[in-house]
Scaffold this motif. Structure first.
Motif, PDB file in Angstrom:
ATOM      1  N   ASP A   2     -56.967 -92.094   6.015  1.00 28.72           N
ATOM      2  CA  ASP A   2     -56.065 -90.968   6.254  1.00 28.72           C
ATOM      3  C   ASP A   2     -56.313 -89.831   5.277  1.00 28.72           C
ATOM      4  O   ASP A   2     -56.168 -88.673   5.624  1.00 28.72           O
ATOM      5  N   TYR A   3     -56.720 -90.170   4.041  1.00 25.18           N
ATOM      6  CA  TYR A   3     -56.928 -89.130   3.043  1.00 25.18           C
ATOM      7  C   TYR A   3     -58.048 -88.175   3.439  1.00 25.18           C
ATOM      8  O   TYR A   3     -58.109 -87.042   2.971  1.00 25.18           O
ATOM      9  N   LEU A   4     -58.925 -88.600   4.326  1.00 23.47           N
ATOM     10  CA  LEU A   4     -60.059 -87.770   4.684  1.00 23.47           C
ATOM     11  C   LEU A   4     -59.645 -86.531   5.465  1.00 23.47           C
ATOM     12  O   LEU A   4     -60.322 -85.519   5.443  1.00 23.47           O
ATOM     13  N   PHE A  15     -55.239 -87.113  15.781  1.00 26.45           N
ATOM     14  CA  PHE A  15     -54.637 -88.400  15.442  1.00 26.45           C
ATOM     15  C   PHE A  15     -53.134 -88.488  15.722  1.00 26.45           C
ATOM     16  O   PHE A  15     -52.661 -89.508  16.230  1.00 26.45           O
ATOM     17  N   GLU A  16     -52.381 -87.463  15.385  1.00 22.55           N
ATOM     18  CA  GLU A  16     -50.937 -87.541  15.579  1.00 22.55           C
ATOM     19  C   GLU A  16     -50.532 -87.775  17.036  1.00 22.55           C
ATOM     20  O   GLU A  16     -49.589 -88.536  17.297  1.00 22.55           O
ATOM     21  N   PRO A  17     -51.211 -87.174  18.032  1.00 21.45           N
ATOM     22  CA  PRO A  17     -50.830 -87.449  19.426  1.00 21.45           C
ATOM     23  C   PRO A  17     -50.981 -88.914  19.823  1.00 21.45           C
ATOM     24  O   PRO A  17     -50.249 -89.401  20.689  1.00 21.45           O
ATOM     25  N   VAL A  18     -51.918 -89.620  19.180  1.00 21.28           N
ATOM     26  CA  VAL A  18     -52.097 -91.041  19.483  1.00 21.28           C
ATOM     27  C   VAL A  18     -50.846 -91.831  19.113  1.00 21.28           C
ATOM     28  O   VAL A  18     -50.441 -92.770  19.811  1.00 21.28           O
ATOM     29  N   SER A  38     -69.453 -88.758  16.731  1.00 19.19           N
ATOM     30  CA  SER A  38     -69.716 -90.053  16.117  1.00 19.19           C
ATOM     31  C   SER A  38     -68.656 -90.381  15.070  1.00 19.19           C
ATOM     32  O   SER A  38     -68.145 -91.512  14.998  1.00 19.19           O
ATOM     33  N   TRP A  39     -68.304 -89.385  14.247  1.00 21.35           N
ATOM     34  CA  TRP A  39     -67.273 -89.577  13.217  1.00 21.35           C
ATOM     35  C   TRP A  39     -65.940 -89.947  13.854  1.00 21.35           C
ATOM     36  O   TRP A  39     -65.242 -90.853  13.377  1.00 21.35           O
ATOM     37  N   LEU A  40     -65.563 -89.259  14.920  1.00 19.67           N
ATOM     38  CA  LEU A  40     -64.270 -89.511  15.538  1.00 19.67           C
ATOM     39  C   LEU A  40     -64.196 -90.919  16.117  1.00 19.67           C
ATOM     40  O   LEU A  40     -63.206 -91.648  15.912  1.00 19.67           O
ATOM     41  N   GLU A  45     -62.165 -96.484  15.461  1.00 21.19           N
ATOM     42  CA  GLU A  45     -62.482 -97.908  15.336  1.00 21.19           C
ATOM     43  C   GLU A  45     -61.982 -98.472  14.012  1.00 21.19           C
ATOM     44  O   GLU A  45     -61.349 -99.538  13.976  1.00 21.19           O
ATOM     45  N   GLU A  46     -62.256 -97.758  12.908  1.00 19.03           N
ATOM     46  CA  GLU A  46     -61.900 -98.277  11.593  1.00 19.03           C
ATOM     47  C   GLU A  46     -60.397 -98.269  11.352  1.00 19.03           C
ATOM     48  O   GLU A  46     -59.911 -98.986  10.487  1.00 19.03           O
ATOM     49  N   GLN A  47     -59.665 -97.474  12.114  1.00 16.68           N
ATOM     50  CA  GLN A  47     -58.208 -97.480  12.008  1.00 16.68           C
ATOM     51  C   GLN A  47     -57.554 -98.387  13.049  1.00 16.68           C
ATOM     52  O   GLN A  47     -56.328 -98.424  13.150  1.00 16.68           O
TER      53      GLN A  47
END
Length: 324
Positions: A2-4, A15-18, A38-40, A45-47
């Protein structure tokens, strides 16, 4: 993670709409990069965010075309997202009017538009992940989705067999470097062997996976602290596209404690497979220092094209000397 993006537009838009139940993101962006996509996907996945569909339409290619490295990377993400991630991704190119000339991010819950943003932020890491000012307003989700649907009818999937008939796919800056050997001055050379011993790490670097219970192809390129702090590579686990001297494209990122490693975020084994193939070794084989010596190279050079694209040279020293 999240800090990123806690202070960036990405948190609000991506992210917030999810958290409110949205599960389908439709993006109409003036400009976009495969590293951002790719980052998204990796961030979701990592979250532990699954069952998300991301559909991207890029407008700029209609007038400016797209470089082949980005095109091929988008194609790979489009083709393999279902296999590599627990989410779906598609990429399309606008090839005719109408064009909105604005960036729209529309969230749906199943088939119903529930939230939309109109903004000045392109779908790139440099735009969405950094603390920078820009316009961001909410729009009527239903109205914004109608604009997006019109764009769908004027676009073509990046994987379509006839995409070259609609979009100009031009050589990338990285390919130009590979063909004429006129490299930029902005480069770093990273040793693959340990400086103190002059040997490859037994369970680190290219041999990272040589441990019990691990994929033996897992590998990383060691990144010295001084270079990590220099700003040459993007940090905070941002992705960057690398075109290699043998015309492969890899998505990489800097990670691990103290930013000491360059890896392939989709799978750490991809980087190890790549180097083993270059060295003529079998998948999973232990890499000896003598393998690098026989190949003719104990380091790798990165040339920076821009913030999200690099050229990586691992050609044998004898070949580099002949070409130089």
């Amino acid at each position: 993670m999240d800090y990123l993006f806690s202070d960036s537009a990405a948190k609000t838009i991506l992210f917030e709409p999810v958290l409110k139940g949205a599960n389908h993101l439709c993006i109409l962006s003036t400009y976009a990069t495969p590293s951002m996509a790719s980052w998204l996907l990796k961030s979701y996945e990592e979250q532990g965010i699954t069952d998300i569909t991301v559909d991207l339409i890029i407008e700029s290619v209609m007038d400016n075309g797209i470089d082949d490295a980005s095109h091929n990377s988008f194609r790979d993400l489009h083709k393999h997202a279902l296999a590599e991630y627990a989410n779906h991704f598609s990429c399309s190119y606008m090839h005719e009017e109408p064009s909105s000339k604005n960036n729209l991010f529309i969230w749906l819950n199943e088939d119903t538009p529930v939230q939309a943003f109109s903004c000045s932020y392109d779908f790139t890491q440099s735009s969405l992940l950094k603390k920078r000012s820009g316009s961001l307003v909410e729009r009527s989700a239903a109205y914004a989705y109608k604009i997006y649907e019109a764009a769908v009818n004027s676009s073509i999937y990046c994987t379509h067999a006839e995409v070259d008939d609609y979009i100009v796919v031009r050589p990338s800056s990285s390919q130009t470097l590979a063909s004429n050997d006129k490299h930029p001055e902005n480069f770093v050379r990273l040793p693959l062997i340990v400086k103190k011993t002059g040997e490859l790490g037994k369970k680190s670097g290219l041999n990272w996976g040589q441990r019990k219970g691990r994929n033996k192809n897992e590998a990383y390129i060691p990144l010295p602290c001084k270079i990590a702090k220099s700003g040459f590579f993007p940090l905070n686990e941002q992705h960057f596209l690398v075109v290699t001297d043998d015309h492969h494209a890899l998505q990489l990122r800097v990670e691990q404690q103290n930013d000491k490693a360059i890896t392939t975020p989709t799978s750490n084994a991809l980087l190890g497979e790549y180097f083993r193939n270059r060295l003529g070794l079998a998948n999973g084989a232990y890499i000896h220092t003598s393998d690098l010596m026989a190949y003719g190279r104990t380091d790798v050079t990165f040339y920076k094209i821009d913030d999200e694209q690099y050229y990586m040279d691992f050609s044998p020293n004898s070949k580099r000397q002949r070409n130089g």
